[in-house]
Motif scaffolding. Structure first.
Motif, PDB file in Angstrom:
ATOM      1  N   ASP A  91       0.779  -1.306  -0.092  1.00  0.00           N
ATOM      2  CA  ASP A  91      -0.242   0.174  -0.042  1.00  0.00           C
ATOM      3  C   ASP A  91       0.701   0.790   0.431  1.00  0.00           C
ATOM      4  OD1 ASP A  91      -2.600   1.659  -0.236  1.00  0.00           O
ATOM      5  OD2 ASP A  91      -2.246   1.854   1.626  1.00  0.00           O
ATOM      6  N   THR A  92       2.010   1.211   0.163  1.00  0.00           N
ATOM      7  CA  THR A  92       2.721   2.435   0.460  1.00  0.00           C
ATOM      8  C   THR A  92       3.291   2.763  -0.991  1.00  0.00           C
ATOM      9  OG1 THR A  92       3.435   2.062   2.196  1.00  0.00           O
ATOM     10  CG2 THR A  92       4.777   2.976   1.395  1.00  0.00           C
ATOM     11  N   LYS A 106       2.578   0.152  -6.602  1.00  0.00           N
ATOM     12  CA  LYS A 106       1.462   0.311  -5.917  1.00  0.00           C
ATOM     13  C   LYS A 106       0.882  -0.344  -5.923  1.00  0.00           C
ATOM     14  CE  LYS A 106      -1.080   3.608  -2.628  1.00  0.00           C
ATOM     15  NZ  LYS A 106      -1.777   4.852  -2.416  1.00  0.00           N
ATOM     16  N   LYS A 126      -0.287  15.525  -0.417  1.00  0.00           N
ATOM     17  CA  LYS A 126       0.470  14.336   0.498  1.00  0.00           C
ATOM     18  C   LYS A 126       0.586  13.469  -0.508  1.00  0.00           C
ATOM     19  CE  LYS A 126       0.043  14.506   5.617  1.00  0.00           C
ATOM     20  NZ  LYS A 126       0.295  13.598   6.258  1.00  0.00           N
ATOM     21  N   GLN A 127       0.604  14.687  -2.525  1.00  0.00           N
ATOM     22  CA  GLN A 127      -0.176  13.496  -2.855  1.00  0.00           C
ATOM     23  C   GLN A 127       1.234  14.240  -4.414  1.00  0.00           C
ATOM     24  OE1 GLN A 127      -3.908  13.761  -4.321  1.00  0.00           O
ATOM     25  NE2 GLN A 127      -4.585  11.857  -3.276  1.00  0.00           N
ATOM     26  N   THR A 142      -0.785   8.865  -3.508  1.00  0.00           N
ATOM     27  CA  THR A 142      -0.320   9.371  -2.711  1.00  0.00           C
ATOM     28  C   THR A 142       0.920   9.481  -1.888  1.00  0.00           C
ATOM     29  OG1 THR A 142      -2.471   8.608  -1.268  1.00  0.00           O
ATOM     30  CG2 THR A 142      -0.786   8.583   0.049  1.00  0.00           C
ATOM     31  N   TYR A 143       1.506   9.866  -1.526  1.00  0.00           N
ATOM     32  CA  TYR A 143       3.486  10.580  -1.683  1.00  0.00           C
ATOM     33  C   TYR A 143       3.578  10.206   0.285  1.00  0.00           C
ATOM     34  CZ  TYR A 143       8.427  11.409  -2.103  1.00  0.00           C
ATOM     35  OH  TYR A 143       9.540  11.595  -1.786  1.00  0.00           O
ATOM     36  N   GLU A 144       4.382   9.046   0.879  1.00  0.00           N
ATOM     37  CA  GLU A 144       4.515   8.786   2.284  1.00  0.00           C
ATOM     38  C   GLU A 144       6.125   9.383   2.273  1.00  0.00           C
ATOM     39  OE1 GLU A 144       2.535   8.659   3.848  1.00  0.00           O
ATOM     40  OE2 GLU A 144       1.150   6.884   3.031  1.00  0.00           O
ATOM     41  N   TRP A 145       7.093  10.078   1.502  1.00  0.00           N
ATOM     42  CA  TRP A 145       8.550  10.500   2.250  1.00  0.00           C
ATOM     43  C   TRP A 145       8.335  12.186   1.903  1.00  0.00           C
ATOM     44  CZ3 TRP A 145       9.508   6.082   3.015  1.00  0.00           C
ATOM     45  CH2 TRP A 145       9.459   4.665   2.568  1.00  0.00           C
TER      46      TRP A 145
END
Length: 235
Positions: A91-92, A106, A126-127, A142-145
């Motif tokens: 999911d990441t 993803k 956050k995208q 969605t971008y987590e970094w």
């Protein structure tokens, strides 16, 4: 500028490294086994409370005895830990940036986008958003970094990066049912998409976004609210 980029330049990978993946799996497995090991004791303790949900299953667990019960629950915990770790990693978003393409991985889906087809890349909250030459959205994930990681990787490989975000931000308008400025087909798709967002059906919402894009419009979300704009014309 792209012609001056060394052909031997290695791709830049943004996502969980092999070491981090191993740690995630190891941590989830250990926690799963520990939880499974203590499930019989937790069930026994929970039944002493004045009220507890799932009383029936808890009584069933405590009705068994013997070492084999602990072995079985620990094994179930191990399997649950493996499943959870796999879901976290899947999911990441994983981004692979090379001199020719941006690869997005993803949910088991791989999308390759060519440098020649990309006009701009930026972060919208956050995208991670990638625009095509006609102003259409090729990807929105969605971008987590950290933003510095993707900005550095893209500029290093010669991609157009916008540090100020979306240049079309002011063109977005909130969608309401039967918006008169939109074709009937687009309104119908956005209505169906609103339902998908309310039901948290991410896959369906993403597919409907693609259908809206085919009709010449861009859509983005804030929770269940949808905002739209027309695509621009490429030069």
């Amino acid at each position: 500028m792209n012609a001056l980029r060394p052909s031997y330049q290695k791709p830049t990978v943004i996502g969980f490294s092999v070491a981090i993946r191993v740690l995630i799996f190891a941590g989830c497995i250990i926690l799963g086994i520990a939880l499974g090991y203590f499930i019989p004791l937790i069930a026994k303790w929970a039944l002493t409370l004045p009220w507890v949900p799932f009383e029936g299953p808890l009584k069933l667990i405590t009705s068994f005895s013997g070492v084999w019960v602990t072995v079985v629950t620990s094994l179930l915990g191990l399997l649950a830990g493996l499943w959870f770790a796999e879901e976290v990693i899947k999911d990441t978003l994983r981004v692979v940036v090379s001199g020719e393409t941006i690869r997005l991985e993803k949910d088991g889906v791989v999308q390759d986008l060519s440098l020649a087809d990309i006009s701009l890349v930026f972060l919208d909250g956050k995208q991670l958003v990638i625009l095509g030459n006609a102003g259409e959205e090729l990807a929105r994930e969605t971008y987590e970094w950290a933003s510095e990681r993707i900005a550095g990787a893209l500029t290093e490989h010669g991609y157009p990066w916008s540090p100020s975000g979306d240049p079309y931000q002011e063109q977005f308008r909130r969608w309401v049912l039967d918006t008169p400025d939109l074709p009937l087909a687009v309104n119908a798709l956005l209505k169906a998409r609103e339902i998908a967002l309310q039901k948290k059906e991410k896959g369906e919402a993403k597919e409907l976004r693609r259908e809206v894009s085919k009709l010449g419009f861009v859509v983005k979300d804030e929770e269940t609210r949808q905002y739209w704009r027309a695509q621009t014309t490429g030069e």
